[in-house]
Design a protein around this motif. Structure first.
Motif, PDB file in Angstrom:
ATOM      1  N   PRO A 121       4.376   2.599  10.060  1.00  0.00           N
ATOM      2  CA  PRO A 121       4.870   1.549   9.169  1.00  0.00           C
ATOM      3  C   PRO A 121       3.795   0.537   8.782  1.00  0.00           C
ATOM      4  O   PRO A 121       3.768   0.055   7.656  1.00  0.00           O
ATOM      5  N   ALA A 122       2.890   0.205   9.723  1.00  0.00           N
ATOM      6  CA  ALA A 122       1.853  -0.782   9.414  1.00  0.00           C
ATOM      7  C   ALA A 122       0.931  -0.272   8.316  1.00  0.00           C
ATOM      8  O   ALA A 122       0.545  -1.017   7.406  1.00  0.00           O
ATOM      9  N   THR A 123       0.579   1.021   8.387  1.00  0.00           N
ATOM     10  CA  THR A 123      -0.273   1.609   7.358  1.00  0.00           C
ATOM     11  C   THR A 123       0.451   1.649   6.018  1.00  0.00           C
ATOM     12  O   THR A 123      -0.129   1.357   4.970  1.00  0.00           O
ATOM     13  N   SER A 124       1.730   2.002   6.053  1.00  0.00           N
ATOM     14  CA  SER A 124       2.514   2.028   4.814  1.00  0.00           C
ATOM     15  C   SER A 124       2.574   0.642   4.183  1.00  0.00           C
ATOM     16  O   SER A 124       2.472   0.497   2.965  1.00  0.00           O
ATOM     17  N   LEU A 125       2.742  -0.376   5.013  1.00  0.00           N
ATOM     18  CA  LEU A 125       2.774  -1.750   4.500  1.00  0.00           C
ATOM     19  C   LEU A 125       1.426  -2.127   3.890  1.00  0.00           C
ATOM     20  O   LEU A 125       1.367  -2.783   2.842  1.00  0.00           O
ATOM     21  N   ALA A 126       0.338  -1.692   4.544  1.00  0.00           N
ATOM     22  CA  ALA A 126      -0.993  -1.995   4.017  1.00  0.00           C
ATOM     23  C   ALA A 126      -1.200  -1.340   2.657  1.00  0.00           C
ATOM     24  O   ALA A 126      -1.797  -1.937   1.752  1.00  0.00           O
ATOM     25  N   ILE A 127      -0.700  -0.112   2.492  1.00  0.00           N
ATOM     26  CA  ILE A 127      -0.824   0.573   1.202  1.00  0.00           C
ATOM     27  C   ILE A 127      -0.002  -0.149   0.137  1.00  0.00           C
ATOM     28  O   ILE A 127      -0.469  -0.391  -0.984  1.00  0.00           O
ATOM     29  N   THR A 128       1.245  -0.503   0.487  1.00  0.00           N
ATOM     30  CA  THR A 128       2.115  -1.199  -0.465  1.00  0.00           C
ATOM     31  C   THR A 128       1.523  -2.539  -0.876  1.00  0.00           C
ATOM     32  O   THR A 128       1.469  -2.885  -2.063  1.00  0.00           O
ATOM     33  N   ASP A 129       1.082  -3.315   0.116  1.00  0.00           N
ATOM     34  CA  ASP A 129       0.494  -4.633  -0.176  1.00  0.00           C
ATOM     35  C   ASP A 129      -0.806  -4.486  -0.957  1.00  0.00           C
ATOM     36  O   ASP A 129      -1.101  -5.290  -1.851  1.00  0.00           O
ATOM     37  N   GLY A 130      -1.603  -3.461  -0.592  1.00  0.00           N
ATOM     38  CA  GLY A 130      -2.879  -3.258  -1.281  1.00  0.00           C
ATOM     39  C   GLY A 130      -2.684  -2.944  -2.751  1.00  0.00           C
ATOM     40  O   GLY A 130      -3.400  -3.464  -3.617  1.00  0.00           O
ATOM     41  N   TRP A 131      -1.703  -2.076  -3.056  1.00  0.00           N
ATOM     42  CA  TRP A 131      -1.434  -1.760  -4.462  1.00  0.00           C
ATOM     43  C   TRP A 131      -0.949  -2.998  -5.201  1.00  0.00           C
ATOM     44  O   TRP A 131      -1.341  -3.228  -6.358  1.00  0.00           O
TER      45      TRP A 131
END
Length: 203
Positions: A121-131
């Motif tokens: 989940p942390a990586t998914s959040l980083a991808i979402t926030d990064g985009w």
């Protein structure tokens, strides 16, 4: 670093690069290599029960093995790859690899298609926030128009930026998460684009 690592590479010059089983990025400078033809973030390495999963991070000069350009491959002890002018011999102590799935997990019914470990989940959040951060830097553009604008301004290849957008959409619509090697490529792409935009803003 001296001595033979349990997991990692030994260069043709005798230097040693250790690999964290959870994942390591190898490249020029802090990535362990002193070679002008090696990208700063050249390739990612992840330990699997089968060996080291190596993924080229869309490097400038590529990752090569036996004269063929690699995108991703699982490497075993003694395999040799080339990055820039540097030869890397793979070092794998099987005892340092993660254990294979238990028999019950291997024999359980599998869904259609390849089964891969998913990013957390942390990586998914980083991808979402990064985009979202990238979208915030575009002049009011969204979707494919935002991708094209980011490509034009940053110079990062279209397929990498479009990959970020597709991964974000997959996460947002709960269709799954990218597997860890792909997640690392996506996060590296976000960092590369942000760095290019920051450099543009400083001009």
């Amino acid at each position: 670093m001296t001595g033979e690592p349990a997991l990692g590479f030994r260069t043709d010059a005798g230097a040693v690069i250790g690999v964290d089983p959870a994942g390591t990025v190898v490249g020029r400078g802090d990535g362990g290599l002193d070679d002008p033809l090696v990208s700063v973030r050249h390739l990612s390495v992840l330990a699997t029960p089968q060996g080291l999963l190596v993924t080229d991070l869309d490097s400038t000069n590529g990752t090569w093995m036996n004269g063929r350009k690699l995108t991703t491959a699982t490497l075993r002890d003694g395999d040799v790859i080339r990055v820039g002018h540097t030869l890397l011999r793979v070092v794998v102590d099987d005892a340092a690899l993660p254990p294979p799935l238990p028999p019950a997990a291997r024999t359980a019914p599998a869904p259609p298609g390849p089964v891969r470990p998913k990013a957390g989940p942390a990586t998914s959040l980083a991808i979402t926030d990064g985009w979202q951060e990238l979208l915030d830097r575009t002049p009011g553009k969204r979707g494919a128009a935002a991708v094209r604008w980011l490509v034009d301004v940053s110079g990062v290849p279209y397929r990498r930026i479009e990959g970020v957008r597709q991964a974000r959409n997959m996460i947002a619509h709960k269709r799954g998460r990218p597997d860890p090697p792909l997640a690392r490529v996506i996060l590296a792409t976000i960092a590369d684009v942000m760095a290019k935009l920051d450099e543009r803003d400083r001009r």
